[in-house]
Each structure stands twice: as structure tokens, then as C-alpha cells.
Design a protein around this motif. Structure first.
Motif, PDB file in Angstrom:
ATOM      1  N   PHE A 175      49.793  15.208  26.271  1.00 13.50           N
ATOM      2  CA  PHE A 175      50.297  14.608  25.027  1.00 13.50           C
ATOM      3  C   PHE A 175      51.338  13.532  25.354  1.00 13.50           C
ATOM      4  O   PHE A 175      51.332  12.442  24.777  1.00 13.50           O
ATOM      5  CB  PHE A 175      50.931  15.686  24.134  1.00 13.50           C
ATOM      6  CG  PHE A 175      49.965  16.334  23.166  1.00 13.50           C
ATOM      7  CD1 PHE A 175      49.739  15.782  21.914  1.00 13.50           C
ATOM      8  CD2 PHE A 175      49.296  17.507  23.512  1.00 13.50           C
ATOM      9  CE1 PHE A 175      48.859  16.380  21.023  1.00 13.50           C
ATOM     10  CE2 PHE A 175      48.414  18.109  22.626  1.00 13.50           C
ATOM     11  CZ  PHE A 175      48.190  17.544  21.374  1.00 13.50           C
ATOM     12  N   GLY A 187      54.370  14.766  22.224  1.00 12.38           N
ATOM     13  CA  GLY A 187      53.618  15.707  21.385  1.00 12.38           C
ATOM     14  C   GLY A 187      53.803  15.476  19.898  1.00 12.38           C
ATOM     15  O   GLY A 187      52.827  15.242  19.168  1.00 12.38           O
ATOM     16  N   VAL A 200      52.300  12.069  18.731  1.00 12.44           N
ATOM     17  CA  VAL A 200      50.840  12.040  18.701  1.00 12.44           C
ATOM     18  C   VAL A 200      50.340  12.846  17.497  1.00 12.44           C
ATOM     19  O   VAL A 200      49.428  12.426  16.774  1.00 12.44           O
ATOM     20  CB  VAL A 200      50.241  12.582  20.021  1.00 12.44           C
ATOM     21  CG1 VAL A 200      48.727  12.740  19.920  1.00 12.44           C
ATOM     22  CG2 VAL A 200      50.602  11.655  21.190  1.00 12.44           C
ATOM     23  N   GLU A 201      50.964  13.993  17.267  1.00 17.07           N
ATOM     24  CA  GLU A 201      50.558  14.827  16.123  1.00 17.07           C
ATOM     25  C   GLU A 201      50.744  14.064  14.809  1.00 17.07           C
ATOM     26  O   GLU A 201      49.868  14.087  13.938  1.00 17.07           O
ATOM     27  CB  GLU A 201      51.359  16.131  16.091  1.00 17.07           C
ATOM     28  CG  GLU A 201      50.940  17.011  14.915  1.00 17.07           C
ATOM     29  CD  GLU A 201      51.648  18.351  14.862  1.00 17.07           C
ATOM     30  OE1 GLU A 201      52.696  18.514  15.511  1.00 17.07           O
ATOM     31  OE2 GLU A 201      51.145  19.232  14.136  1.00 17.07           O
ATOM     32  N   ALA A 257      48.155  11.383  14.462  1.00 20.22           N
ATOM     33  CA  ALA A 257      46.820  11.985  14.295  1.00 20.22           C
ATOM     34  C   ALA A 257      46.526  12.325  12.840  1.00 20.22           C
ATOM     35  O   ALA A 257      45.366  12.275  12.404  1.00 20.22           O
ATOM     36  CB  ALA A 257      46.693  13.225  15.171  1.00 20.22           C
ATOM     37  N   CYS A 304      44.886   8.829  18.647  1.00 14.58           N
ATOM     38  CA  CYS A 304      45.657  10.078  18.644  1.00 14.58           C
ATOM     39  C   CYS A 304      44.840  11.216  18.032  1.00 14.58           C
ATOM     40  O   CYS A 304      44.807  12.339  18.557  1.00 14.58           O
ATOM     41  CB  CYS A 304      46.967   9.915  17.868  1.00 14.58           C
ATOM     42  SG  CYS A 304      48.206   8.967  18.762  1.00 14.58           S
ATOM     43  N   GLN A 356      43.713  14.505  20.018  1.00 16.97           N
ATOM     44  CA  GLN A 356      44.162  15.832  19.585  1.00 16.97           C
ATOM     45  C   GLN A 356      42.981  16.751  19.274  1.00 16.97           C
ATOM     46  O   GLN A 356      42.995  17.935  19.609  1.00 16.97           O
ATOM     47  CB  GLN A 356      45.071  15.709  18.372  1.00 16.97           C
ATOM     48  CG  GLN A 356      45.657  17.045  17.934  1.00 16.97           C
ATOM     49  CD  GLN A 356      46.698  16.879  16.844  1.00 16.97           C
ATOM     50  OE1 GLN A 356      47.830  16.541  17.109  1.00 16.97           O
ATOM     51  NE2 GLN A 356      46.299  17.121  15.616  1.00 16.97           N
ATOM     52  N   GLN A 357      41.944  16.164  18.666  1.00 17.87           N
ATOM     53  CA  GLN A 357      40.764  16.983  18.356  1.00 17.87           C
ATOM     54  C   GLN A 357      40.101  17.478  19.640  1.00 17.87           C
ATOM     55  O   GLN A 357      39.654  18.635  19.719  1.00 17.87           O
ATOM     56  CB  GLN A 357      39.754  16.177  17.528  1.00 17.87           C
ATOM     57  CG  GLN A 357      38.602  17.016  16.997  1.00 17.87           C
ATOM     58  CD  GLN A 357      39.085  18.202  16.159  1.00 17.87           C
ATOM     59  OE1 GLN A 357      39.907  18.019  15.255  1.00 17.87           O
ATOM     60  NE2 GLN A 357      38.613  19.411  16.467  1.00 17.87           N
ATOM     61  N   ASN A 378      52.536  22.435  17.495  1.00 10.86           N
ATOM     62  CA  ASN A 378      51.499  21.575  16.907  1.00 10.86           C
ATOM     63  C   ASN A 378      50.657  22.356  15.880  1.00 10.86           C
ATOM     64  O   ASN A 378      50.074  23.397  16.199  1.00 10.86           O
ATOM     65  CB  ASN A 378      50.612  21.034  18.040  1.00 10.86           C
ATOM     66  CG  ASN A 378      49.567  20.069  17.540  1.00 10.86           C
ATOM     67  OD1 ASN A 378      48.687  20.432  16.777  1.00 10.86           O
ATOM     68  ND2 ASN A 378      49.673  18.825  17.990  1.00 10.86           N
TER      69      ASN A 378
END
Ligand code: KG4
Ligand code: ZN
Length: 361
Positions: free
Chosen positions: A169, A183, A186-187, A190, A240, A244-245, A281
Motif C-alpha cells: 500500500f 494505506g 489509497v483506501e 479507492a 487505487c 485494493q480490489q 482498511n
């Protein structure tokens, strides 16, 4: 019993006072965390030398604050615990040496706690989780699936063969020009991105051994980003979301393999337990819930501030060890490297290689 805990293995200077009663129930009397994140942010990651110096400057004050907030004097505590590794050795030396000084001057037992063991046992402080349970530890430095069977009885079921999940991340965030730590950024990106826009690999998918590999995913993301550069805000969000997926899918598949292996070796775990900063997350929490549901077990996720590095988890691990008479001599060495399986428990002594000597990272 009341234990002071000190954490200095990475970029948090932390101290806490925790109480454990005879039934094994825990209570946090104080928990003080000073994050150095701003000192490292401009470098895009933790700089060990800066971290060690910052621990030296802050630790006395943080311990004083934790003791005052708990309304305890050194006289009134039953032991001192410090994270003795694994971690950045400069910081570990600061925390462990300070704990030794407090233990020596006040004639209290010392517990040299393994930082990973502390993450692993936090759920017993917050939720009283009974052994055995399956731990998913995901932070900036570690990605492990562990069978936690008792104090000092940890079997590593799976780990990463390259980057840790949090590290992936952080590197993704750096690549996309988002801040550190990556982290949370990015979350956030996303949530407004299209996870289906980029097709990224799911490394280690369907393998029986519950190991992880993240570096190929990171490289694939970089190649996609380079193809469409310069990036618009929407491109960043879509990258992102797709990243993340992919991580969520990988965690789903790898954790299923982990719980399956746990069941085969040790029977049904009492719970699936998450620890480490990555557990903050929301998408990852959802997939952990899904795995727990699929196996018909409870998911336990300690509160976020106890998932990330803190002093309470060190104090608690120290208290659990002290309750079993597992104390350490004042000449115990700090360790940059210290695998969880080498932690000694009440039944068996640690392997010879694990005793005493400091190791390099
Ligand atoms: O446990 P931790 O506070 O420190 C150690 O590494 O020991 O974990 C920090 C890591 C960082 O890599 C950070 O980017 C990641 O946890 N992290 C997250 C989130 N919040 C923190 N990763 C994904 N999503 C988040 N919301
Ligand atoms: Zn940690």
C-alpha cells in the motif's frame, strides 16, 4: 498485576500501563502513543536513524505521561516490559535499555517481549479470546497467518515471500504521488475509483500453502500507470481501487487456505483475529468477515488504535508472560530479527539459536 510496556521498534514511541487480574482479564490504565509519522513523511518511509534519535528524545516523557495517566509510581508496578525485537535495531535498543534501567533501579522483573507476539495477544486483552485462534497479522513490515495455540506457542502457517501488505500500500501510494503512510490514502482514493478498470494479477491464487506475494502486483500497477501517464485524478482513483480490489481478493483466497491448514493441523480455531495497521482498511475488514463467516467462526478485530503499534500490547504480552513466570535477565540482547516461532513459552525453551545474541536485519 500491573505492568508498564514500552514500544520503540518502528516509528511510534509508546508507553502504557496495563492491569491483568488473576482470572486473566485485562484493563488498560493508560496508553500513550507519539507517532513520528511527520518526521518520516518527507522521505516517503521510515528513516531508521531519525527514528532512533526521536525515540531517545521522547521516550522519558512518554513513559512519565503513561505512569501519570495510570496514576502509578514505579514502586506500584509488578514488572516492566519492552519490545526487544523484531524491528529497527536503534529504536529497539532505546526502548529495551530504558526498560532495563527502570527494572534495575526499582528491583522489578523485566519482560523482553517479541513485538509480533504482542500483536498476536492483543485480542486477549480486548476480547478475552481463548486459545487456539488463527491470527492474520498485516502491517507495514509483516504479513503472517499464525496459529496462536498458547503463550509462546506460535506456528507460522503462511507469510509473504516478498513485500508486506502495508508496504505494498505504501509503495503504491508513493508511486501515485499520494502521501505517507500510504494505506489510508489509497483506501480513500479507492472509494471513488473503478476497481474493474485495470486488470491486475492475483499472485499465489489457489495455491494450497497460505503464502502471499505482493511485489508482482506492485510492478503490474506501475506498468499500468506508466501506460496512461500523465495521470488524472480519476486515473489515480481507478488505479487505487483496482489495486485494493486485487489485495482484497488475494487476502480472501490466502486466508481461506490459511484457515483450512489451521483446521487440518489443529482443529477448528476459536476465532479469526486480525492485527496490524492494515486491519484498519474497511474493504479488508469486510473480506475478513467473509472468511470468518464461510468457516463459521468469529472474527475479532481489536480497535484500530490497538491494531497499530502501541504500548498497551507490549504491557499486556509482558503481563501474560509474567503471570507464567516468564521473565528475562537484564543482559538480554535486543534483536533486529526475531521470528515468532522462536519465542519461548512455558513448555519448551526457545531453540538455542534464539537465545541471547543480537542478529543483524
Ligand atoms: O501496524 P502498523 O501501524 O505499523 C507497523 O508496520 O508495524 O502498520 C502500518 C501499516 C502501513 O504500511 C500503512 O500503510 C498500513 O499499515 N495501513 C493501511 C491502512 N492504514 C494503515 N493499509 C491499508 N489500508 C488502511 N486503511
Ligand atoms: Zn507492529
Amino acid at each position: 498485576m500491573v505492568v508498564l510496556g514500552i514500544e520503540t521498534t518502528c516509528d511510534e514511541t509508546a508507553a502504557a500501563v496495563v492491569e491483568r487480574d488473576d482470572s486473566g482479564a485485562g484493563k488498560i490504565l493508560s496508553n500513550v502513543v507519539l507517532s513520528q509519522v511527520h518526521e518520516h513523511a518527507i522521505f516517503g518511509g521510515v528513516v531508521p536513524e531519525i527514528a532512533a534519535r526521536a525515540h531517545v528524545e521522547a521516550l522519558d516523557h512518554i513513559i512519565g505521561k503513561a505512569m501519570a495517566a495510570a496514576d502509578k509510581t514505579f514502586d506500584a508496578i509488578d514488572g516492566v516490559a519492552a519490545a526487544a525485537g523484531p524491528g529497527l535495531i536503534g529504536g529497539v535498543i532505546v526502548g529495551l535499555t530504558t526498560a532495563k534501567a527502570i527494572a534495575l533501579v526499582n528491583d522489578k522483573p523485566l519482560m523482553a517481549v517479541n513485538h509480533l507476539e504482542a500483536h498476536a495477544l492483543t485480542t486477549r486483552l480486548t476480547a478475552g479470546t481463548a486459545f487456539p485462534y488463527c491470527l492474520f497479522l498485516a502491517s507495514g513490515g509483516h504479513t503472517q497467518i499464525v496459529a496462536v495455540r498458547g503463550i509462546g506457542d506460535y506456528a507460522l502457517l503462511g507469510t509473504t515471500i516478498d513485500d508486506a501488505i502495508g508496504e505494498a500500500f505504501d509503495k503504491t501510494a508513493k508511486l501515485l504521488g499520494l502521501g505517507y503512510p500510504g494505506g489510508p490514502q489509497v483506501e480513500k482514493e479507492a472509494t471513488r475509483g473503478d476497481a474493474a478498470r485495470f486488470s491486475l494479477p492475483r499472485p499465489m491464487y489457489r495455491r494450497a500453502e497460505p503464502d502471499f506475494s505482493l511485489s508482482g502486483l506492485k510492478t503490474a500497477l506501475r506498468l499500468e500507470a506508466e501506460k496512461i501517464a500523465p495521470l488524472s485524478d480519476q486515473d489515480v482513483a481507478d488505479l487505487c481501487a483496482s489495486f485494493q480490489q486485487a489485495v482484497v481478493d488475494v487476502i480472501h483466497d490466502r486466508l481461506r487456505a490459511g484457515v483450512r491448514l489451521f483446521r487440518r493441523r489443529y482443529g477448528v480455531p476459536n476465532a479469526l483475529v486480525a492485527a496490524g495497521g492494515v486491519a484498519a482498511n474497511q474493504a479488508i475488514r469486510k473480506v475478513l468477515q467473509r472468511v470468518a463467516f464461510e468457516f463459521g467462526i468469529n472474527l475479532v478485530v481489536p480497535p484500530s488504535e490497538l491494531c497499530t503499534d502501541n504500548g498497551a500490547m507490549i504491557a499486556w504480552a509482558g503481563a501474560e508472560r509474567l503471570a507464567l513466570g516468564l521473565t528475562d535477565p537484564l543482559d538480554i540482547a535486543p534483536r533486529a530479527r526475531w521470528p515468532l516461532e522462536e519465542v519461548a513459552g512455558p513448555r519448551a525453551p526457545a531453540p538455542a539459536s534464539a537465545q541471547g545474541n543480537a542478529e543483524s536485519a
